[in-house]
Write an enzyme that holds these catalytic residues in place. Structure first.
Site, PDB file in Angstrom:
ATOM      1  N   GLU A  84      -5.270  -7.468   4.174  1.00 27.67           N
ATOM      2  CA  GLU A  84      -4.550  -8.670   4.626  1.00 27.67           C
ATOM      3  C   GLU A  84      -3.269  -8.904   3.828  1.00 27.67           C
ATOM      4  OE1 GLU A  84      -5.320  -9.621   7.356  1.00 27.67           O
ATOM      5  OE2 GLU A  84      -7.326  -8.766   7.452  1.00 27.67           O
ATOM      6  N   GLY A  85      -2.585  -7.826   3.512  1.00 24.71           N
ATOM      7  CA  GLY A  85      -1.356  -7.912   2.717  1.00 24.71           C
ATOM      8  C   GLY A  85      -1.706  -7.748   1.258  1.00 24.71           C
TER       9      GLY A  85
END
Length: 580
Positions: free
Chosen positions: A438-439
């Site tokens: 998620e990043g």
């Protein structure tokens, strides 16, 4: 590997940090009465401990199995997930018009924390579905909401987020999946989706009878980069006239990954439109995919931050139990030479208090961010903007804490922690993914000094620091860190891009630690007041005072020392020598 729900701690943080009572004073969240909140927190803790926790080791050792595109989950998972759906735990913050309970997102965060502490890998099935719900509420048509939301809200269907491709990685703008609009026939208005996605959490499994994929793809003629990306809803099965999954939709799971941890979660390679047509519905406008996806992504980033709490809580509980039972060596400097339990030795106590204090800090930060999102829904624009600032702090710092605490848990166990049978190693392995997906946490730091620091010329970040400084009265270490954060912020606002990015990670750690310190100071004062009044659980309050004092006196000062790294600039990061 016993899991005990930290119900008293969760309720304390909901009261004093999330201010759940203030939410309930609004009509929208009027159902969040103290009795309801206590019932939810207690109930999900019991459910997680009784139903999900016993499967934690099962999922780690008996992994999901892939066979010809189908994935079978480990024994007991399907039955446990059905209990989750039947009990309505997935519907806590779902919109009431589509079958949800219209309760605060903060309470849904507690639900995810409990499930993930009990079984992090398994709980991933429920982490991305809320993001799909929020994206459809924000950008979907009414027909899409009526069709897809009721089953997503109950959890009868789960949602996934499809960004990453083999050649793109974190560079979403480099994706090559395509979406071609159908202009004639029975499927006119839909799009033919074609492409491959990797690292898709619960992209294929046997827990539900349909899976709703939200897929980023590029329409013909769209510009390169993120500007040309659109978002599409792509179900595993198309629905019949009665709304039931009935027709294969050209969605195929090519394989699942073999991973360091979270073995109970199948991570899929997904192929769309190979051999048969794969049809998708556009969500929002063409080339508006990143705006819609960010609704999902911000939700997911907070949920991943929550995983730092989950693994921290589980590792801390296990380490503390082990240390209270493991007898080894007499106390140094004592007259009695009888061996004692290792939790009496100073360095072990240091590790245990650090584990506990860091986990409590991560919980306070995450609940505070979730609450700001809820207050934003109630019309508080300042809270909504504060939530934007907090998201990268939660995602990066809470997951860093999860890794640190899991590592300390192995250390407390000593050699036994390095042996798989004790379970301490599983926490360490499971935790390591959270700073990546998620990043990556480096991307979170870049987002902080890029987009977030640039909002209102830095004044939104300065406003957070002002609140921290006002709450630092009586806590000199926190005041020093707030001052250091202010100085680095002022420098960052005027620095060039390369210099900001070079110092972005230490700066994020400083700001996140200062925010946690402020929230721990609030809890310290609340616990002291309750103890003085003679209200509440005295043992819990005394432990809370001890953990907050430890955080403020030992963890906060170390973050102040990061200022030189944050200010060093790009020149400090000379190019690396090439290997011969």
């Amino acid at each position: 590997m016993i899991y005990t729900p930290p119900t008293t701690e969760q309720l304390f943080v909901l009261d004093h940090i999330a201010r759940i009572d203030a939410m309930a004073s609004h009509d929208k969240f009027a159902a969040a009465t103290p009795d309801m909140v206590e019932a939810i927190v207690t109930g999900i803790g019991e459910f997680a401990a009784d139903v999900y926790a016993p499967l934690n080791r099962v999922g780690d050792t008996v992994n999901p199995k892939w066979d010809d595109g189908k994935v079978t989950m480990p024994p007991g998972f399907k039955e446990a997930y059905k209990q989750f759906v039947d009990a309505g735990w997935g519907s806590i913050d779902g919109p009431g018009d589509y079958g949800g309970q219209d309760l605060p997102f903060t309470l849904a965060t507690v639900v995810i924390e409990a499930l993930g502490s009990a079984n992090m890998g398994f709980s991933l099935c429920s982490i991305l579905t809320p993001g799909a719900i929020h994206a459809l509420m924000a950008y979907g048509t009414e027909d899409q909401r009526r069709t897809w939301l009721p089953k997503l809200i109950t959890g009868e269907w789960n949602g996934t987020m499809n960004l990453t491709e083999p050649a793109a990685g974190s560079d979403v703008g480099a994706l090559r999946s395509t979406a071609e609009k159908i202009t004639e026939g029975e499927h006119a208005g839909l799009y033919k989706i074609k492409g491959q996605k990797i690292f898709i959490t619960f992209g294929e499994h046997d827990l539900t009878d349909n899976i709703v994929h939200l897929v980023l793809a590029r329409t013909p003629g769209a510009p390169e980069g993120t500007r040309g990306i659109s978002l599409f809803l792509v179900p595993k099965y198309r629905l019949d006239a009665g709304g039931k999954p009935a027709h294969s939709n050209g969605v195929h799971c090519a394989s699942i990954e073999h991973k360091l941890g979270i073995h109970g979660s199948p991570t899929a390679v997904m192929v769309y439109g190979e051999g048969e047509d794969c049809l998708g519905e556009i969500v929002g406008a063409e080339m508006g995919g990143m705006r819609a996806m960010f609704v999902m992504m911000n939700n997911a980033r907070l949920m991943i931050g929550c995983q730092g709490i989950q693994i921290g809580e589980r590792a801390t509980q296990q380490a503390q139990r082990f240390a209270a039972e493991r007898v080894q060596s007499a106390l140094a400097g004592g007259t009695d030479r009888a061996p004692v339990t290792i939790d009496q030795h100073p360095d072990v106590r240091r590790m245990l208090w650090r584990m506990r204090a860091q986990t409590e800090a991560a919980r306070a930060l995450t609940y505070y961010a979730a609450a700001q999102i809820d207050f934003g829904k109630l019309g508080d624009e300042a809270a909504a903007m504060r939530a934007d600032i907090l998201i990268p702090l939660v995602k990066a710092h809470a997951t860093d804490i999860g890794c640190e605490v899991a590592s300390l848990g192995v250390q407390v166990h000593g050699g036994m922690g390095f042996i798989e049978e004790t379970g301490a190693a599983q926490h360490y392995r499971d935790a390591r993914i959270a700073p990546i997906y998620e990043g990556t946490n480096g991307i979170q730091a870049a987002d902080l000094v890029g987009r977030k620091l640039g909002m209102a010329g830095g004044d939104l970040v300065r406003g957070l620091i002002d609140d921290i400084a006002r709450g630092a009265a009586g806590f000199p270490e926190l005041q020093q860190l707030a001052d250091a954060c202010r100085a680095v912020t002022d420098w960052m606002v005027g620095a060039n891009t390369a210099d900001r990015l070079a110092g972005s990670y230490p700066y994020l750690t400083m700001l996140a630690t200062a925010t946690c310190g402020w929230l721990m100071a609030i809890q310290h004062q609340a616990a002291r007041a309750a103890l003085d009044e003679g209200s509440g659980d005295a043992a819990f309050l005394e432990a809370k005072i001890a953990s907050t004092r430890f955080y403020l006196s030992q963890i906060v000062p170390a973050a102040t020392g990061l200022a030189p790294s944050a200010l060093a600039g790009d020149a400090a990061l000379t190019p690396l020598p090439q290997f011969a």
